[in-house]
Design an enzyme around this catalytic site. Structure first.
Site, PDB file in Angstrom:
ATOM      1  N   TYR A  17      -3.908 -62.961 -36.105  1.00 37.85           N
ATOM      2  CA  TYR A  17      -5.310 -62.452 -35.907  1.00 37.85           C
ATOM      3  C   TYR A  17      -5.620 -61.832 -37.243  1.00 37.85           C
ATOM      4  O   TYR A  17      -5.076 -60.599 -37.596  1.00 37.85           O
ATOM      5  CB  TYR A  17      -5.532 -61.541 -34.883  1.00 37.85           C
ATOM      6  CG  TYR A  17      -6.967 -61.018 -34.324  1.00 37.85           C
ATOM      7  CD1 TYR A  17      -7.842 -61.805 -34.307  1.00 37.85           C
ATOM      8  CD2 TYR A  17      -7.034 -59.699 -34.259  1.00 37.85           C
ATOM      9  CE1 TYR A  17      -9.055 -61.490 -33.903  1.00 37.85           C
ATOM     10  CE2 TYR A  17      -8.252 -59.349 -33.909  1.00 37.85           C
ATOM     11  CZ  TYR A  17      -9.592 -60.069 -33.764  1.00 37.85           C
ATOM     12  OH  TYR A  17     -10.765 -59.737 -33.426  1.00 37.85           O
ATOM     13  N   TYR A 171      -7.040 -60.617 -21.785  1.00 38.10           N
ATOM     14  CA  TYR A 171      -6.280 -59.770 -22.486  1.00 38.10           C
ATOM     15  C   TYR A 171      -7.003 -58.503 -22.355  1.00 38.10           C
ATOM     16  O   TYR A 171      -6.050 -57.291 -22.269  1.00 38.10           O
ATOM     17  CB  TYR A 171      -6.380 -60.346 -23.866  1.00 38.10           C
ATOM     18  CG  TYR A 171      -5.912 -59.513 -25.025  1.00 38.10           C
ATOM     19  CD1 TYR A 171      -4.351 -59.757 -25.260  1.00 38.10           C
ATOM     20  CD2 TYR A 171      -6.500 -58.357 -25.737  1.00 38.10           C
ATOM     21  CE1 TYR A 171      -3.630 -58.855 -26.207  1.00 38.10           C
ATOM     22  CE2 TYR A 171      -5.924 -57.549 -26.660  1.00 38.10           C
ATOM     23  CZ  TYR A 171      -4.544 -57.545 -26.686  1.00 38.10           C
ATOM     24  OH  TYR A 171      -4.015 -56.941 -27.657  1.00 38.10           O
ATOM     25  N   HIS A 172      -8.057 -58.275 -22.739  1.00 34.24           N
ATOM     26  CA  HIS A 172      -8.725 -56.732 -22.948  1.00 34.24           C
ATOM     27  C   HIS A 172      -8.687 -56.203 -21.383  1.00 34.24           C
ATOM     28  O   HIS A 172      -8.792 -54.866 -21.479  1.00 34.24           O
ATOM     29  CB  HIS A 172     -10.163 -56.960 -23.552  1.00 34.24           C
ATOM     30  CG  HIS A 172     -10.135 -57.417 -24.790  1.00 34.24           C
ATOM     31  ND1 HIS A 172     -10.111 -58.680 -25.256  1.00 34.24           N
ATOM     32  CD2 HIS A 172      -9.751 -56.590 -25.988  1.00 34.24           C
ATOM     33  CE1 HIS A 172     -10.308 -58.787 -26.681  1.00 34.24           C
ATOM     34  NE2 HIS A 172     -10.008 -57.450 -27.264  1.00 34.24           N
ATOM     35  N   LYS A 540     -19.257 -42.167 -28.361  1.00 28.68           N
ATOM     36  CA  LYS A 540     -18.778 -43.306 -29.158  1.00 28.68           C
ATOM     37  C   LYS A 540     -19.712 -43.774 -30.122  1.00 28.68           C
ATOM     38  O   LYS A 540     -20.673 -44.574 -29.970  1.00 28.68           O
ATOM     39  CB  LYS A 540     -18.476 -44.457 -28.078  1.00 28.68           C
ATOM     40  CG  LYS A 540     -17.550 -44.316 -27.041  1.00 28.68           C
ATOM     41  CD  LYS A 540     -16.214 -44.575 -27.508  1.00 28.68           C
ATOM     42  CE  LYS A 540     -16.009 -45.949 -28.153  1.00 28.68           C
ATOM     43  NZ  LYS A 540     -14.800 -46.080 -28.815  1.00 28.68           N
ATOM     44  N   ASP A 544     -17.972 -49.412 -32.238  1.00 31.07           N
ATOM     45  CA  ASP A 544     -16.503 -49.748 -31.593  1.00 31.07           C
ATOM     46  C   ASP A 544     -16.764 -49.570 -30.021  1.00 31.07           C
ATOM     47  O   ASP A 544     -17.341 -48.601 -29.699  1.00 31.07           O
ATOM     48  CB  ASP A 544     -15.631 -48.437 -32.016  1.00 31.07           C
ATOM     49  CG  ASP A 544     -14.321 -48.196 -31.258  1.00 31.07           C
ATOM     50  OD1 ASP A 544     -13.771 -49.476 -30.723  1.00 31.07           O
ATOM     51  OD2 ASP A 544     -13.906 -47.303 -30.862  1.00 31.07           O
ATOM     52  N   HIS A 546     -14.215 -50.418 -27.817  1.00 33.65           N
ATOM     53  CA  HIS A 546     -13.004 -49.811 -27.003  1.00 33.65           C
ATOM     54  C   HIS A 546     -13.208 -48.496 -26.373  1.00 33.65           C
ATOM     55  O   HIS A 546     -12.770 -47.421 -26.993  1.00 33.65           O
ATOM     56  CB  HIS A 546     -11.841 -49.879 -28.017  1.00 33.65           C
ATOM     57  CG  HIS A 546     -11.354 -51.121 -28.400  1.00 33.65           C
ATOM     58  ND1 HIS A 546     -11.320 -51.903 -29.706  1.00 33.65           N
ATOM     59  CD2 HIS A 546     -10.576 -52.035 -27.718  1.00 33.65           C
ATOM     60  CE1 HIS A 546     -10.662 -52.897 -29.587  1.00 33.65           C
ATOM     61  NE2 HIS A 546     -10.407 -53.390 -28.242  1.00 33.65           N
TER      62      HIS A 546
END
Length: 672
Positions: A17, A171-172, A540, A544, A546
């Site tokens: 990646y 995945y996340h 935040k 981003d 996440h």
């Protein structure tokens, strides 16, 4: 004879990646990786590209070229794939809200190369549900987002038949706290929503339903519990086979095959004793390669130092070599499925299938995945699961070597010089990218660009497939931000539920427990300061998305007695400061994992001082190199927390200490 080696199975696609700084720098990296034996490309786009902003937008500040490559227009895409034969390449693009736009740019570049677009092979991630739940790069509300996905799938089936138009991405979800059952169930519920929408759109004839199902792919996570993870993959395949056969009537077994790629768990990598990450990566890769009947067809591995910062080319090469050793030196590919007939494996797989199907049914009763997103159910479940796992780690019930056990260590030669153990992005890169964007806008023909955008808005307001209008924009020199804003004008934007309010208590505050001690500190400090409960703003800044760490801090602070102000992701420093002043908070906590801390945190500090609130302590958490942490503290940050600080209750206690220090209260000796 029985058990004799068979002809070797073909290896999976091997990727890393990658993408950073500029299209030119990323192109050089891709060509070097291909020369080292990598067999496919996996493109990482920066956050402005992922969220539909041009590099000169206020929210893009500090984010340009950090976690991936900026692609603002056709010229960038040309440079990104210069001298790479797209007709022979298998390209994965990790892109979701703006997936249609990036595929259009890719198609136009391939046409300019002289390629037949019908032969193009690759994948666009294009799974917006997991963006609402975990990754945070969504732009549009669920309905319009599903339309974009539907239109892309219908277009590729007719025009780019070898392309995987969606990579339904669990995945996340795992990184956001999903258990194996939740990972299977939420991914499958997403697939049902997507397929139902495609078939309901009337864009695909009945006799081509199998072609749609055959191009649906999945992107999964593999954690270090590799037996459970391998069973999860076998369970995934069984559930998918049943859904496609029973719900959609797909008879051809090849169309029903569960097709998936994998990246093993990046957020499970540790900053403490990072050399341990190498064996974690190997074990996690075994989960998706050992079982022939559930083997990934594409694998990309993180680098050992991703918890420290951006990996260097050498670090990515190491991860590629791990794959190559397993595929070419071991005998793994010489045998049929080595778990066939195993009672232990079969029992575990059957249990996962049963529990996952029950959860899928629960979601369908709510109205499907999109309804479960909008209600906040899915997000609250993930936040709760993540909080429970963090509590097990803090209690020592779930062991992580080098983090909560076996912490003594010899000096690490790999990280002896931390400043050279990771790659850094030139801070002047952003200005160069912005300048190049302005030059592109000045050189293009403005008339065709504006006409293309007008046609896109008209198509969005109607019912026609949006891909032709998007291709017209790509060819006319429209920018990423302009394409996205045209659709924002019609569709609006969406702020996803945070899941914090609905998350249950994960750590009990029983007498004598660490959380009880922190609650006592919070209560005593609030009483001394007056004015009700202590108030913590969790912010935040930037792009981003996440949000896992921020959510866990918010939930634990709430359980410790704080009043928590958390407005979700994607805020400007100006908005964060305005909220801090309006809510009269006692502390501001900023969470940044994208590397933009050096730009955004000083901006927040300066704005707080300008608002007369410079005495509010600011703490920062994220993937922050040691040198950057020292610079932030020198700029006025009260405390910096990185992944090695795994004790959330202890962090909350430290926040109370910083509030006391900022208000000249004496230290409070309450054991934590």
């Amino acid at each position: 004879m029985s058990g004799a080696p068979r002809p070797k199975d073909r290896p999976w696609l091997m990727r890393t990646y990658a993408g950073h700084s500029t299209a030119e720098a990323s192109n050089e990296l891709y060509r070097r990786n291909l020369a080292k034996g990598q067999t496919g490309l996996s493109v990482a786009f920066d956050l402005p590209t992922q969220t539909g902003y041009d590099p000169d937008h206020v929210l893009a500040r500090g984010e340009v070229g950090r976690v991936g490559v900026p692609v603002s227009h056709l010229g960038d895409m040309r440079r990104l794939f210069q001298e790479i034969p797209l007709e022979r390449m298998n390209t994965s693009m990790t892109i979701n809200a703006t997936a249609m736009w990036l595929l259009a740019l890719y198609q136009v570049v391939a046409e300019e190369h002289g390629a037949d677009v019908a032969t193009l092979q690759g994948t666009t991630q294009n799974d917006i549900v997991k963006e609402y739940l975990s990754r945070g790069t969504h732009v549009f509300p669920p309905g319009p987002s599903l339309r974009l996905t539907t239109d892309m799938i219908a277009y590729t089936v007719h025009h780019i038949p070898k392309w995987n138009p969606i990579n339904i991405c669990s995945y996340h979800l795992q990184e956001a706290g999903a258990t194996p059952v939740q990972e299977i169930a939420y991914a499958m519920a997403t697939a049902i929503s997507v397929l139902d929408a495609v078939f309901a759109s009337g864009q695909v004839p009945e006799d081509r339903k199998g072609d749609v199902v055959a191009r649906i792919s999945f992107f999964v996570n593999a954690g270090v519990r590799f037996i459970e993870e391998m069973c999860k993959m076998r369970a995934f395949g069984r559930v998918w086979d049943r859904i496609t056969r029973e719900r959609y009537g797909i008879e051809n077994p090849k169309h029903r095959r569960f097709r998936y790629g994998v990246q093993v768990n990046s957020l499970g990598l540790t900053e403490a004793q990072p050399e341990n990450n190498v064996q974690r990566i190997v074990l996690e890769m075994l989960a998706v390669t050992l079982s022939k009947d559930a083997r990934a067809r594409a694998v990309q591995l993180p680098a050992w130092n991703e918890a420290l910062g951006l990996p260097r080319p050498w670090d990515q090469q190491w991860s590629l070599r791990i794959q190559q050793v397993l595929a070419h030196e071991s005998d793994l590919l010489e045998y049929d499925d080595i778990f066939e007939g195993s009672r232990v494996i079969e029992t575990k797989v059957a249990a996962l299938v049963e529990e996952a199907e029950a959860e899928i049914e629960r979601i369908q009763e709510m109205g499907g995945a999109m309804a479960a997103v909008e209600s906040g159910y899915l997000k609250a479940q993930l936040v709760a699961s993540h909080a429970e796992r963090r509590a097990r780690i803090e209690a020592g019930e779930e062991k992580i070597v080098g983090v909560n056990c076996y912490q003594s260590t010899e000096p690490n030669p790999l990280t002896a010089d931390l400043d050279t153990a990771i790659m850094t992005v030139d801070p002047q890169n952003e200005a160069r990218v912005v300048s190049a964007l302005h030059a592109w806008r000045e050189r293009r023909e403005e008339g065709p660009a504006q006409e293309a955008l007008a046609a896109l808005r008209k198509a969005a307001a109607g019912t026609e497939n949006l891909m032709p209008a998007t291709l017209r924009c790509a060819r006319a020199g429209v920018t990423t931000g302009e394409w996205a804003w045209a659709l924002r004008d019609v569709f609006g934007e969406f702020r996803a539920p945070t899941g914090v309010g609905g998350a249950p208590v994960a750590v009990a505050a029983e007498a004598g427990s660490p959380l009880a001690a922190v609650r006592e500190k919070v209560g005593k400090t609030a009483a001394e300061l007056g004015g009700g409960r202590l108030r913590l703003l969790v912010g935040k800044p930037g792009l981003d998305g996440h949000s896992n760490g921020a959510e866990q801090i918010a939930v634990r602070a709430r359980d410790a007695g704080f009043e928590v102000v958390y407005q979700g992701i994607r805020l400007t420093p100006e908005q964060i400061v305005a909220a801090a002043v309006a809510e009269d908070v006692h502390c501001v906590g900023l969470s940044i994992l994208s590397g933009s801390h050096a730009e955004l945190v000083p901006d927040v500090l300066e704005r707080l001082r300008g608002a007369g609130a410079g005495d509010i302590p600011v703490i920062v958490g994220g993937i922050i190199p040691a040198a950057d942490a020292a610079a932030l503290r020198a700029a006025g940050v009260a405390a910096v927390f990185t992944p090695k600080d795994f004790g959330i209750t202890e962090i909350i206690g430290r926040i109370v200490d910083e509030i006391r220090a900022a208000n000249t209260l004496p230290p409070l000796e309450v054991p934590v």
